[in-house]
Design a protein around this motif. Structure first.
Motif, PDB file in Angstrom:
ATOM      1  N   MET B 133      66.672 -28.526 105.640  1.00 62.78           N
ATOM      2  CA  MET B 133      66.485 -28.622 104.186  1.00 62.78           C
ATOM      3  C   MET B 133      67.848 -28.666 103.483  1.00 62.78           C
ATOM      4  O   MET B 133      68.072 -29.501 102.593  1.00 62.78           O
ATOM      5  CB  MET B 133      65.678 -27.408 103.680  1.00 62.78           C
ATOM      6  N   ALA B 134      68.758 -27.780 103.897  1.00 67.91           N
ATOM      7  CA  ALA B 134      70.089 -27.746 103.262  1.00 67.91           C
ATOM      8  C   ALA B 134      70.831 -29.065 103.490  1.00 67.91           C
ATOM      9  O   ALA B 134      71.494 -29.578 102.581  1.00 67.91           O
ATOM     10  CB  ALA B 134      70.902 -26.581 103.825  1.00 67.91           C
ATOM     11  N   THR B 135      70.692 -29.627 104.701  1.00 67.81           N
ATOM     12  CA  THR B 135      71.360 -30.900 105.007  1.00 67.81           C
ATOM     13  C   THR B 135      70.769 -32.023 104.146  1.00 67.81           C
ATOM     14  O   THR B 135      71.513 -32.831 103.572  1.00 67.81           O
ATOM     15  CB  THR B 135      71.206 -31.243 106.513  1.00 67.81           C
ATOM     16  N   ALA B 136      69.430 -32.067 104.065  1.00 67.58           N
ATOM     17  CA  ALA B 136      68.777 -33.119 103.265  1.00 67.58           C
ATOM     18  C   ALA B 136      69.179 -33.000 101.792  1.00 67.58           C
ATOM     19  O   ALA B 136      69.485 -34.012 101.146  1.00 67.58           O
ATOM     20  CB  ALA B 136      67.264 -33.023 103.417  1.00 67.58           C
ATOM     21  N   ILE B 137      69.214 -31.767 101.268  1.00 65.59           N
ATOM     22  CA  ILE B 137      69.605 -31.557  99.858  1.00 65.59           C
ATOM     23  C   ILE B 137      71.055 -32.030  99.657  1.00 65.59           C
ATOM     24  O   ILE B 137      71.356 -32.722  98.679  1.00 65.59           O
ATOM     25  CB  ILE B 137      69.439 -30.073  99.453  1.00 65.59           C
ATOM     26  N   THR B 138      71.936 -31.676 100.613  1.00 69.83           N
ATOM     27  CA  THR B 138      73.345 -32.113 100.510  1.00 69.83           C
ATOM     28  C   THR B 138      73.427 -33.637 100.462  1.00 69.83           C
ATOM     29  O   THR B 138      74.136 -34.206  99.627  1.00 69.83           O
ATOM     30  CB  THR B 138      74.153 -31.582 101.720  1.00 69.83           C
ATOM     31  N   GLY B 139      72.676 -34.285 101.364  1.00 74.30           N
ATOM     32  CA  GLY B 139      72.673 -35.750 101.407  1.00 74.30           C
ATOM     33  C   GLY B 139      72.187 -36.351 100.106  1.00 74.30           C
ATOM     34  O   GLY B 139      72.748 -37.333  99.615  1.00 74.30           O
ATOM     35  N   LEU B 140      71.133 -35.745  99.524  1.00 77.24           N
ATOM     36  CA  LEU B 140      70.585 -36.257  98.264  1.00 77.24           C
ATOM     37  C   LEU B 140      71.588 -36.067  97.117  1.00 77.24           C
ATOM     38  O   LEU B 140      71.709 -36.912  96.248  1.00 77.24           O
ATOM     39  CB  LEU B 140      69.257 -35.553  97.935  1.00 77.24           C
ATOM     40  N   ILE B 141      72.303 -34.940  97.134  1.00 74.08           N
ATOM     41  CA  ILE B 141      73.288 -34.684  96.067  1.00 74.08           C
ATOM     42  C   ILE B 141      74.440 -35.686  96.158  1.00 74.08           C
ATOM     43  O   ILE B 141      74.860 -36.248  95.149  1.00 74.08           O
ATOM     44  CB  ILE B 141      73.823 -33.232  96.134  1.00 74.08           C
ATOM     45  N   ILE B 142      74.950 -35.900  97.371  1.00 71.90           N
ATOM     46  CA  ILE B 142      76.105 -36.809  97.491  1.00 71.90           C
ATOM     47  C   ILE B 142      75.664 -38.274  97.655  1.00 71.90           C
ATOM     48  O   ILE B 142      76.489 -39.164  97.767  1.00 71.90           O
ATOM     49  CB  ILE B 142      77.070 -36.411  98.642  1.00 71.90           C
ATOM     50  N   ARG B 143      74.358 -38.498  97.674  1.00 68.96           N
ATOM     51  CA  ARG B 143      73.771 -39.834  97.810  1.00 68.96           C
ATOM     52  C   ARG B 143      74.334 -40.551  99.035  1.00 68.96           C
ATOM     53  O   ARG B 143      74.906 -41.627  98.921  1.00 68.96           O
ATOM     54  CB  ARG B 143      74.044 -40.668  96.551  1.00 68.96           C
ATOM     55  N   PHE B 144      74.157 -39.901 100.194  1.00 67.47           N
ATOM     56  CA  PHE B 144      74.671 -40.474 101.442  1.00 67.47           C
ATOM     57  C   PHE B 144      73.540 -40.499 102.452  1.00 67.47           C
ATOM     58  O   PHE B 144      73.121 -39.452 102.964  1.00 67.47           O
ATOM     59  CB  PHE B 144      75.859 -39.629 101.927  1.00 67.47           C
ATOM     60  N   LYS B 145      73.029 -41.733 102.704  1.00 75.00           N
ATOM     61  CA  LYS B 145      71.802 -41.895 103.502  1.00 75.00           C
ATOM     62  C   LYS B 145      71.830 -41.235 104.879  1.00 75.00           C
ATOM     63  O   LYS B 145      70.847 -40.575 105.246  1.00 75.00           O
ATOM     64  CB  LYS B 145      71.466 -43.383 103.639  1.00 75.00           C
ATOM     65  N   PRO B 146      72.912 -41.393 105.700  1.00 73.86           N
ATOM     66  CA  PRO B 146      72.874 -40.770 107.037  1.00 73.86           C
ATOM     67  C   PRO B 146      72.617 -39.264 106.974  1.00 73.86           C
ATOM     68  O   PRO B 146      71.909 -38.721 107.838  1.00 73.86           O
ATOM     69  CB  PRO B 146      74.269 -41.065 107.598  1.00 73.86           C
TER      70      PRO B 146
END
Lengths: 94, 195
Positions: B133-146
């Motif tokens: 969850m934390a990784t997915a949230i980080t990705g969504l915040i920085i808008r980085f698909k991988p």
């Protein structure tokens, strides 16, 4: 009716500093100088003016042996910026 | 830039330009925390699995505490070094938000790990789900698909930790951390270097 533009912010460099600081948590002197493309002397004077007006909080520290000046916008600075943008709108929506 | 007066149009252009410059900023080496925590978790998980399966001694589970023991010092050294070398320094709202997200999930992970000492809970599932969850949230915040994809992948794989029984669940856990932290960490580093 045109609103009066805050003279402290209605200058290229000071407005540049405030616009930059409004979009970050904090930035050091070197970063602001790079982004604004100003000279160190001029930037230092303008930051002092913004600091004296209470718009910018300046923290001086050391990074290793090098002095480091970090700036962050204050709530008064945010208010002044918002008022400035509001005043700008009155000129554009004429 | 100089200390000159501006027209209203110039003022607006300057404001939008300065805001855009900071919004498009991406830090160098921002995949390092993923790499540090990812590798230490994978190595520790494999060590725990090997020791438990070969010795059948469950006291080897205490080896899990090698993760914070290895990661925290490495992470602090990296942060101190970054602060020293970082010239110029700027901290954005995104940096603060991501820091807070990981602080909350880190505390959650710590509390759940403490609970697991006292009670029998599906610890691998919970840790993998929360870290995913934390990784997915980080990705969504920085808008980085991988990072977004790997976060959701980690969350999905956490379910496997419930399905797979016994010590083999540890292997699923290790594989999930490779996909969720190690690989996206390297991709993030490469992406920031290319900029």
């Amino acid at each position: 009716m045109f609103k009066e533009l805050n003279p402290l912010l209605h200058s290229e460099l000071r407005l540049g500093i405030i616009s930059l600081l409004i979009s970050v948590e904090e930035a050091d002197f070197v970063y602001i100088r790079q982004q604004t493309g100003s000279t160190a002397g001029n930037l230092s004077i303008q930051i002092d003016k913004l600091n004296n007006a209470g718009y910018v909080e300046v923290t001086k520290s050391f990074k290793g042996k090098m002095p480091c000046t970090t700036c962050r916008i204050t709530p008064a600075g945010i208010d002044a910026f918002e008022e400035y943008v509001d005043a700008l709108k009155s000129y554009i929506i004429k | 830039m100089e200390d000159k007066k501006l027209t209203e149009k110039e003022s607006l252009e300057l404001i939008s330009q300065m805001i855009c410059n900071t919004r498009n900023r991406m830090e160098d080496n921002n995949g390092i925390p993923f790499i540090i925590w990812g590798y230490s978790t994978v190595v520790t998980a494999l060590a725990v699995w090997y020791m438990v399966t070969t010795t059948q001694n469950y006291y080897w589970q205490w080896l899990w505490f090698a993760i914070p023991t290895l990661s925290y010092p490495a992470w602090f050294i990296f942060n101190a070094d970054k602060k020293k070398k970082e010239n110029p320094h700027v901290k954005t709202f995104v940096d603060r938000v991501i820091g807070h997200v990981w602080m909350v999930f880190g505390i959650t992970g710590f509390l759940v790990s403490m609970m697991a000492i006292l009670y029998r809970i599906p610890i691998l599932f919970i840790i993998l789900l929360t870290m995913g969850m934390a990784t997915a949230i980080t990705g969504l915040i920085i808008r980085f698909k991988p990072v977004i994809i790997s976060g959701f992948l980690g969350m999905a794989l956490s379910l496997l930790c419930v399905v797979v029984k016994g010590t083999d669940a540890i292997l699923v856990f290790a594989a999930a951390f490779v996909l969720m932290m190690v690989i996206p960490g390297h991709i993030l580093n490469n992406a920031s270097k290319k900029r």
